[in-house]
Enzyme design. Structure first.
Site, PDB file in Angstrom:
ATOM      1  N   LYS A   1       0.826  -1.187   0.000  1.00  0.00           N
ATOM      2  CA  LYS A   1       0.000   0.000   0.000  1.00  0.00           C
ATOM      3  C   LYS A   1       0.870   1.250   0.000  1.00  0.00           C
ATOM      4  O   LYS A   1       0.395   2.345  -0.233  1.00  0.00           O
ATOM      5  CB  LYS A   1      -0.871   0.045   1.278  1.00  0.00           C
ATOM      6  CG  LYS A   1      -1.791  -1.115   1.440  1.00  0.00           C
ATOM      7  CD  LYS A   1      -2.482  -1.027   2.810  1.00  0.00           C
ATOM      8  CE  LYS A   1      -2.570  -2.395   3.409  1.00  0.00           C
ATOM      9  NZ  LYS A   1      -2.903  -2.423   4.800  1.00  0.00           N
ATOM     10  N   GLY A   2       2.149   1.069   0.267  1.00  0.00           N
ATOM     11  CA  GLY A   2       3.047   2.211   0.475  1.00  0.00           C
ATOM     12  C   GLY A   2       3.174   3.143  -0.715  1.00  0.00           C
ATOM     13  O   GLY A   2       3.471   4.322  -0.548  1.00  0.00           O
TER      14      GLY A   2
ATOM     15  N   GLU B   1       7.566   1.898  -6.411  1.00  0.00           N
ATOM     16  CA  GLU B   1       7.710   1.564  -4.988  1.00  0.00           C
ATOM     17  C   GLU B   1       7.833   2.835  -4.155  1.00  0.00           C
ATOM     18  O   GLU B   1       8.310   3.859  -4.646  1.00  0.00           O
ATOM     19  CB  GLU B   1       9.008   0.772  -4.781  1.00  0.00           C
ATOM     20  CG  GLU B   1       8.858  -0.734  -4.842  1.00  0.00           C
ATOM     21  CD  GLU B   1       8.413  -1.338  -3.517  1.00  0.00           C
ATOM     22  OE1 GLU B   1       7.835  -0.615  -2.672  1.00  0.00           O
ATOM     23  OE2 GLU B   1       8.640  -2.543  -3.322  1.00  0.00           O
ATOM     24  N   ASP B   2       7.458   2.748  -2.875  1.00  0.00           N
ATOM     25  CA  ASP B   2       7.704   3.853  -1.958  1.00  0.00           C
ATOM     26  C   ASP B   2       9.173   3.877  -1.537  1.00  0.00           C
ATOM     27  O   ASP B   2       9.836   4.895  -1.582  1.00  0.00           O
ATOM     28  CB  ASP B   2       6.787   3.771  -0.732  1.00  0.00           C
ATOM     29  CG  ASP B   2       6.792   2.396  -0.049  1.00  0.00           C
ATOM     30  OD1 ASP B   2       7.421   1.436  -0.571  1.00  0.00           O
ATOM     31  OD2 ASP B   2       6.161   2.259   1.010  1.00  0.00           O
TER      32      ASP B   2
ATOM     33  N   ASP C   1      14.418  -1.179   0.501  1.00  0.00           N
ATOM     34  CA  ASP C   1      15.307  -1.356   1.649  1.00  0.00           C
ATOM     35  C   ASP C   1      16.170  -2.593   1.391  1.00  0.00           C
ATOM     36  O   ASP C   1      17.170  -2.509   0.680  1.00  0.00           O
ATOM     37  CB  ASP C   1      14.444  -1.471   2.908  1.00  0.00           C
ATOM     38  CG  ASP C   1      15.259  -1.544   4.178  1.00  0.00           C
ATOM     39  OD1 ASP C   1      16.437  -1.164   4.158  1.00  0.00           O
ATOM     40  OD2 ASP C   1      14.721  -1.988   5.210  1.00  0.00           O
TER      41      ASP C   1
ATOM     42  N   LYS D   1      17.145   3.032   0.197  1.00  0.00           N
ATOM     43  CA  LYS D   1      17.980   2.886   1.395  1.00  0.00           C
ATOM     44  C   LYS D   1      19.041   1.826   1.092  1.00  0.00           C
ATOM     45  O   LYS D   1      18.913   0.673   1.492  1.00  0.00           O
ATOM     46  CB  LYS D   1      17.073   2.424   2.543  1.00  0.00           C
ATOM     47  CG  LYS D   1      17.550   2.753   3.940  1.00  0.00           C
ATOM     48  CD  LYS D   1      16.731   1.995   4.992  1.00  0.00           C
ATOM     49  CE  LYS D   1      15.496   2.725   5.459  1.00  0.00           C
ATOM     50  NZ  LYS D   1      14.763   1.974   6.525  1.00  0.00           N
TER      51      LYS D   1
ATOM     52  N   PHE E   1      14.335   4.322  10.533  1.00  0.00           N
ATOM     53  CA  PHE E   1      12.974   3.922  10.202  1.00  0.00           C
ATOM     54  C   PHE E   1      12.146   5.163   9.877  1.00  0.00           C
ATOM     55  O   PHE E   1      11.964   6.042  10.708  1.00  0.00           O
ATOM     56  CB  PHE E   1      12.326   3.112  11.327  1.00  0.00           C
ATOM     57  CG  PHE E   1      11.079   2.439  10.845  1.00  0.00           C
ATOM     58  CD1 PHE E   1      11.161   1.286  10.071  1.00  0.00           C
ATOM     59  CD2 PHE E   1       9.825   2.986  11.091  1.00  0.00           C
ATOM     60  CE1 PHE E   1      10.022   0.680   9.560  1.00  0.00           C
ATOM     61  CE2 PHE E   1       8.677   2.385  10.583  1.00  0.00           C
ATOM     62  CZ  PHE E   1       8.781   1.231   9.831  1.00  0.00           C
TER      63      PHE E   1
ATOM     64  N   ASP F   1       4.515   3.461   6.546  1.00  0.00           N
ATOM     65  CA  ASP F   1       3.769   3.271   7.790  1.00  0.00           C
ATOM     66  C   ASP F   1       4.625   2.667   8.897  1.00  0.00           C
ATOM     67  O   ASP F   1       5.660   2.059   8.649  1.00  0.00           O
ATOM     68  CB  ASP F   1       2.608   2.313   7.545  1.00  0.00           C
ATOM     69  CG  ASP F   1       3.093   0.884   7.295  1.00  0.00           C
ATOM     70  OD1 ASP F   1       3.904   0.686   6.356  1.00  0.00           O
ATOM     71  OD2 ASP F   1       2.712  -0.025   8.038  1.00  0.00           O
TER      72      ASP F   1
ATOM     73  N   ARG G   1       0.598   6.793   6.963  1.00  0.00           N
ATOM     74  CA  ARG G   1       0.716   6.790   5.501  1.00  0.00           C
ATOM     75  C   ARG G   1       0.174   8.090   4.902  1.00  0.00           C
ATOM     76  O   ARG G   1       0.583   8.503   3.819  1.00  0.00           O
ATOM     77  CB  ARG G   1      -0.093   5.631   4.906  1.00  0.00           C
ATOM     78  CG  ARG G   1       0.461   4.247   5.231  1.00  0.00           C
ATOM     79  CD  ARG G   1      -0.210   3.224   4.334  1.00  0.00           C
ATOM     80  NE  ARG G   1      -0.076   1.845   4.785  1.00  0.00           N
ATOM     81  CZ  ARG G   1       0.963   1.059   4.516  1.00  0.00           C
ATOM     82  NH1 ARG G   1       1.982   1.525   3.820  1.00  0.00           N
ATOM     83  NH2 ARG G   1       0.991  -0.184   4.945  1.00  0.00           N
TER      84      ARG G   1
END
Ligand code: IMP
Ligand code: MG
Length: 181
Positions: free
Chosen positions: A44-45, A100-101, A104, A132, A155, A162, A168
């Site tokens: 959902k990001g 993508e948000d 990582d 990241k 983080f 989120d 969000r």
């Protein structure tokens, strides 16, 4: 500033400028494609970023979503990726951009790339707002085609990101206060 934020890394204005720049690049790179490209958002990001990005793209596109989760809503990727919402568009022979948000470890994205590759697209590229690289799993070798900001090993929350499904909707990105974890 929202009370759960320790620090804002990217303001609403900075994000919008970056999104505009990326949309311009994507539009120019795909302008001569015969068929509309397919932009696939990773739920959902991706939602705020995806929505802002597609509005600034000035070529014809199709939109779809995939949901794949290697997180259980907490701080670390579980490594065990599940595709929980599949794609309805026929991807065979299409030019695809996965949105993508944040990337990582890269484990989620690699699973998604495998999943899409199986459907024989003509090309696949990756657009992410945040990258990241310090978090990247040693086994993962992903080339990011469109990257907004490189982020530190912290983080982050806001603008799609989120912690336990909250934050969000906040329009900027920042670091969460330790006492909120
Ligand atoms: P990866 O599989 O480790 O690359 O994780 C990718 C997904 O984890 C992203 O799509 C995000 O949803 C989530 N994620 C990674 N880093 C963060 C963070 O700093 N805050 C919130 N979510 C994150
Ligand atoms: Mg996510």
């Amino acid at each position: 500033m929202h009370k759960a934020f320790k620090e804002i890394l990217f303001s609403e204005e900075e994000i919008q400028l970056k999104v505009e720049e990326m949309a311009k690049k994507i539009s120019n790179d795909y302008r001569n494609c015969k068929e509309p490209i397919v932009m696939i958002g990773v739920l959902k990001g991706c939602l705020p970023f995806f929505s802002d990005l597609v509005k600034k793209i000035d070529i014809d596109i199709r939109i779809d979503y995939i949901e794949a989760s290697s997180w259980n809503g907490g701080l670390e990727s579980s490594g065990n990726v599940k595709v929980t919402k599949e794609i309805n568009t026929n991807l065979e022979g299409k030019n695809i951009i996965i949105v993508e948000d944040i990337i990582d470890s890269g484990i989620t994205l690699e699973k998604i790339l495998d999943f899409i590759r199986d459907q024989n697209p003509n090309s696949m590229s990756i657009a992410t707002l945040l990258d990241k690289p310090s978090g990247r799993d040693k086994s993962i070798d992903i080339k990011v085609d469109y990257s907004g900001f490189i982020v530190p090993d912290a983080f982050l929350i806001g603008y799609g990101l989120d912690y336990k499904e909250i934050y969000r909707n906040v329009p900027y990105v920042g670091i969460i206060k330790p006492e909120y974890i």
